[in-house]
Write a protein that holds these residues in place. Structure first.
Motif, PDB file in Angstrom:
ATOM      1  N   LEU A 107      11.023  -8.039  -8.989  1.00 56.56           N
ATOM      2  CA  LEU A 107      10.397  -7.088  -9.688  1.00 56.56           C
ATOM      3  C   LEU A 107       8.976  -6.506  -9.035  1.00 56.56           C
ATOM      4  N   VAL A 108       8.840  -5.375  -9.012  1.00 53.04           N
ATOM      5  CA  VAL A 108       7.515  -4.709  -8.549  1.00 53.04           C
ATOM      6  C   VAL A 108       6.852  -4.760  -9.772  1.00 53.04           C
ATOM      7  N   HIS A 109       5.334  -5.272  -9.379  1.00 52.48           N
ATOM      8  CA  HIS A 109       4.327  -5.269 -10.277  1.00 52.48           C
ATOM      9  C   HIS A 109       2.869  -5.129  -9.681  1.00 52.48           C
ATOM     10  N   PRO A 110       2.568  -3.901  -9.525  1.00 49.96           N
ATOM     11  CA  PRO A 110       1.242  -3.450  -8.777  1.00 49.96           C
ATOM     12  C   PRO A 110       0.007  -4.223  -9.114  1.00 49.96           C
ATOM     13  N   GLN A 111      -0.064  -4.766 -10.281  1.00 49.48           N
ATOM     14  CA  GLN A 111      -1.349  -5.250 -10.745  1.00 49.48           C
ATOM     15  C   GLN A 111      -1.388  -6.974 -10.119  1.00 49.48           C
ATOM     16  N   PRO A 123       0.853  -1.216   0.088  1.00 49.33           N
ATOM     17  CA  PRO A 123      -0.089   0.105   0.259  1.00 49.33           C
ATOM     18  C   PRO A 123       0.744   1.214   0.073  1.00 49.33           C
ATOM     19  N   PHE A 124       2.034   1.074   0.141  1.00 53.50           N
ATOM     20  CA  PHE A 124       2.947   2.308   0.450  1.00 53.50           C
ATOM     21  C   PHE A 124       3.799   2.600  -0.808  1.00 53.50           C
ATOM     22  N   ARG A 125       3.748   2.064  -1.839  1.00 49.13           N
ATOM     23  CA  ARG A 125       4.814   1.881  -2.967  1.00 49.13           C
ATOM     24  C   ARG A 125       5.088   3.430  -3.495  1.00 49.13           C
ATOM     25  N   THR A 126       4.310   4.201  -3.474  1.00 49.35           N
ATOM     26  CA  THR A 126       4.565   5.490  -3.898  1.00 49.35           C
ATOM     27  C   THR A 126       4.471   6.677  -2.559  1.00 49.35           C
ATOM     28  N   TRP A 127       4.183   6.169  -1.624  1.00 47.64           N
ATOM     29  CA  TRP A 127       4.387   7.040  -0.351  1.00 47.64           C
ATOM     30  C   TRP A 127       5.848   7.821  -0.397  1.00 47.64           C
ATOM     31  N   PRO A 128       5.704   9.006   0.013  1.00 49.87           N
ATOM     32  CA  PRO A 128       6.928   9.762   0.603  1.00 49.87           C
ATOM     33  C   PRO A 128       7.575   9.198   1.799  1.00 49.87           C
ATOM     34  N   ILE A 129       8.596   8.931   1.948  1.00 56.08           N
ATOM     35  CA  ILE A 129       9.316   8.238   2.885  1.00 56.08           C
ATOM     36  C   ILE A 129       8.990   8.760   4.606  1.00 56.08           C
ATOM     37  N   GLU A 130       9.033  10.204   4.313  1.00 55.30           N
ATOM     38  CA  GLU A 130       8.788  11.061   5.461  1.00 55.30           C
ATOM     39  C   GLU A 130       7.307  10.752   5.939  1.00 55.30           C
ATOM     40  N   GLU A 131       6.379  10.584   5.156  1.00 55.23           N
ATOM     41  CA  GLU A 131       4.846  10.336   5.378  1.00 55.23           C
ATOM     42  C   GLU A 131       5.046   8.807   5.987  1.00 55.23           C
ATOM     43  N   MET A 132       5.664   7.879   5.737  1.00 50.67           N
ATOM     44  CA  MET A 132       5.700   6.505   6.088  1.00 50.67           C
ATOM     45  C   MET A 132       6.122   6.456   7.586  1.00 50.67           C
ATOM     46  N   LYS A 133       6.606   7.412   8.095  1.00 53.78           N
ATOM     47  CA  LYS A 133       6.962   7.352   9.617  1.00 53.78           C
ATOM     48  C   LYS A 133       5.649   7.344  10.375  1.00 53.78           C
ATOM     49  N   ALA A 134       4.456   7.900  10.010  1.00 51.97           N
ATOM     50  CA  ALA A 134       3.410   7.988  10.584  1.00 51.97           C
ATOM     51  C   ALA A 134       2.344   6.830  10.150  1.00 51.97           C
ATOM     52  N   VAL A 135       2.766   5.916   9.365  1.00 52.01           N
ATOM     53  CA  VAL A 135       1.650   4.856   9.104  1.00 52.01           C
ATOM     54  C   VAL A 135       1.054   4.030  10.076  1.00 52.01           C
ATOM     55  N   THR A 136       0.017   4.041  10.132  1.00 48.43           N
ATOM     56  CA  THR A 136      -0.684   3.271  11.365  1.00 48.43           C
ATOM     57  C   THR A 136      -0.815   1.746  10.799  1.00 48.43           C
ATOM     58  N   PRO A 137      -1.355   0.777  11.973  1.00 41.32           N
ATOM     59  CA  PRO A 137      -1.391  -0.449  11.645  1.00 41.32           C
ATOM     60  C   PRO A 137      -2.748  -0.680  10.733  1.00 41.32           C
ATOM     61  N   GLU A 138      -3.554   0.326  10.908  1.00 36.32           N
ATOM     62  CA  GLU A 138      -4.937   0.021  10.002  1.00 36.32           C
ATOM     63  C   GLU A 138      -4.405   0.114   8.686  1.00 36.32           C
ATOM     64  N   THR A 149       2.288  -3.054 -15.267  1.00 35.31           N
ATOM     65  CA  THR A 149       3.279  -2.156 -15.052  1.00 35.31           C
ATOM     66  C   THR A 149       4.327  -2.875 -14.469  1.00 35.31           C
ATOM     67  N   PHE A 150       5.562  -2.406 -14.464  1.00 33.83           N
ATOM     68  CA  PHE A 150       6.504  -2.929 -13.811  1.00 33.83           C
ATOM     69  C   PHE A 150       7.755  -1.794 -13.408  1.00 33.83           C
ATOM     70  N   GLU A 151       8.305  -2.056 -12.174  1.00 33.02           N
ATOM     71  CA  GLU A 151       9.361  -1.058 -11.790  1.00 33.02           C
ATOM     72  C   GLU A 151      10.307  -1.879 -10.912  1.00 33.02           C
ATOM     73  N   ALA A 152      11.631  -1.402 -10.724  1.00 29.89           N
ATOM     74  CA  ALA A 152      12.550  -2.029  -9.827  1.00 29.89           C
ATOM     75  C   ALA A 152      11.921  -1.753  -8.159  1.00 29.89           C
ATOM     76  N   PRO A 153      12.452  -2.263  -7.419  1.00 28.53           N
ATOM     77  CA  PRO A 153      11.917  -2.288  -6.029  1.00 28.53           C
ATOM     78  C   PRO A 153      12.801  -0.959  -5.508  1.00 28.53           C
ATOM     79  N   ASP A 154      12.375   0.152  -4.750  1.00 27.26           N
ATOM     80  CA  ASP A 154      12.804   1.081  -4.112  1.00 27.26           C
ATOM     81  C   ASP A 154      13.468   0.890  -3.085  1.00 27.26           C
TER      82      ASP A 154
END
Length: 401
Positions: free
Chosen positions: A248-252, A188-203, A305-310
């Motif tokens: 390989l990251v493949h969101p679908q 769920p956080f594939r495109t989230w800025p790292i700074e925002e990931m600090k506040a990710v909740t369990p939900e 779509t495909f992308e390398a893992p960040d």
């Protein structure tokens, strides 16, 4: 590496024992068994403590025996199964007896390190082990695969990515393979800025975009630790070197695994994200069986779509790959530390980005000792697992004090 059979197991119904019957894998498996009562005889169903769910499943599948690993709910199970003809048992001795019952196929789906001993015990000459427990290969891969080979048993991977690779991995062309590729949704956080990931909740972390899985696996998907663990598993399942394994990251979540050959061919297994497909493949291998999953319509899908893992956004993947290269018992420590850290996150004791920090700290601490040397027995693995868990708990306590 999984061995390929020439014929179906046995000549009558396949006798099946399920270790971890009430978990997510067990429930998907039960749906298939219920739909095919003439093809399968359920010998034993084993669960940890959920007596009501186990009783319901045992009655539905007309199992011979139902076993709880814990004793305390035995009275509930016995009462529920009274008069059904289904034997009810509980405790470590009963678990061993269930594993030892005559069966053609044993599904190892007990979650966590608790699945190590019974799944090892289940390995018998001529048996098939449909493996859904990560710890057997992550924590004790060399021991497990050696036992499979020595006993003349057969190992089939249930995990969707490994099962996909197994389907397109040409065993007799192993020397012609350049790369084995495991796909990842990116969570769920594939495109989230790292700074925002600090506040990710369990939900938020428990909302996987494609799959319906248990809590730990869902969080591991969100951190991409699950893909790191799967790479470690793949290193034991398939005869390729570590540097031939890729992510390989493949969101679908449409392509579940790929194998690239030296002639330029790239073979892939595609399907809807439903665990009943790989489970059915293991149940009926080497044949196919009907499965009521949504058929993949590529015209409707339209785009993949495909992308390398960040690796910066998902440090857990890099930590896991380093543990694989370190070898020895490093993957076992990785797994134990991850499980404790994920539990601490789910209970609100640490933050989302503290998960990789905890794992990295524990690996570094134990690497300063001889704790990461290769384990010689399952008992060694369990002892190290316990030590790594304790060290992680200590890290969490220091973090929260």
């Amino acid at each position: 590496m999984p061995a390929e059979a020439e014929t179906d197991v046995g000549h009558g119904p396949t006798r099946v024992t399920v270790l971890g019957a009430t978990g997510s894998i067990g429930q998907s498996l039960a749906d298939l068994l219920e739909r095919n009562p003439d093809r399968f005889d359920v010998v034993a169903l084993v669960a940890n403590r959920n007596a009501d769910a186990l009783a319901d499943m045992a009655i539905k599948l007309n199992a011979s025996t139902a076993v709880l690993a814990e004793d305390k709910n035995h009275h509930v199970l016995a009462e529920r199964l009274k008069g059904t003809g289904i034997a009810a048992a509980s405790g470590p001795g009963a678990l061993d007896e269930a594993v030892d019952m005559e069966a053609d196929l044993v599904v190892g789906a007990i979650v966590g390190a608790a699945g190590l001993v019974p799944t090892f015990r289940a390995i018998r000459p001529g048996r098939r082990i449909a493996l859904a427990n990560k710890e057997c290969l992550v924590c004790a891969g060399d021991l497990f695969v050696d036992r499979i080979r020595t006993c003349g048993a057969e190992l089939l991977p249930v995990d969707s990515e490994h099962n996909a690779i197994f389907q397109v991995f040409e065993k007799d062309q192993a020397d012609q393979i350049e790369k084995v590729i495991l796909t990842a949704s990116g969570g769920p956080f594939r495109t989230w800025p790292i700074e925002e990931m600090k506040a990710v909740t369990p939900e938020q972390a428990l909302k996987h975009p494609n799959w319906d899985m248990g809590a730990r696996i869902t969080i591991d998907s969100a951190t991409m630790m699950n893909k790191g663990l799967e790479v470690i598993e793949a290193s034991h399942l398939f005869p390729v070197s570590n540097d031939q394994l890729d992510v390989l990251v493949h969101p679908q979540s449409t392509i579940h695994g790929l194998v690239q050959y030296k002639d330029g061919s790239l073979l892939a297994q595609l399907g809807s994200p439903d665990m009943r497909t790989p489970i059915a493949h293991c149940l009926s291998f080497p044949r196919r069986m009907p499965v009521p999953v949504k058929r993949l319509n590529l015209a409707e899908l339209g785009t993949m779509t495909f992308e390398a893992p960040d690796m910066e956004r998902f440090p857990c993947l890099g930590i896991a790959l380093t543990a694989l290269e370190t070898g020895g018992a490093a993957p076992a420590v990785l797994n134990a530390a991850d499980e404790v850290a994920v539990d601490a996150f789910l209970s609100g004791r640490i933050g989302f980005l503290d998960i990789p920090a905890a794992i990295d700290a524990v690996l570094e601490r134990l690497s300063a000792t001889d704790a990461l040397k290769p384990s010689k027995s399952v008992e060694d693995v369990l002892a190290l697992d316990s030590e790594a868990r304790q060290k992680t708990l200590e890290w969490v306590e220091r973090r929260t004090s």
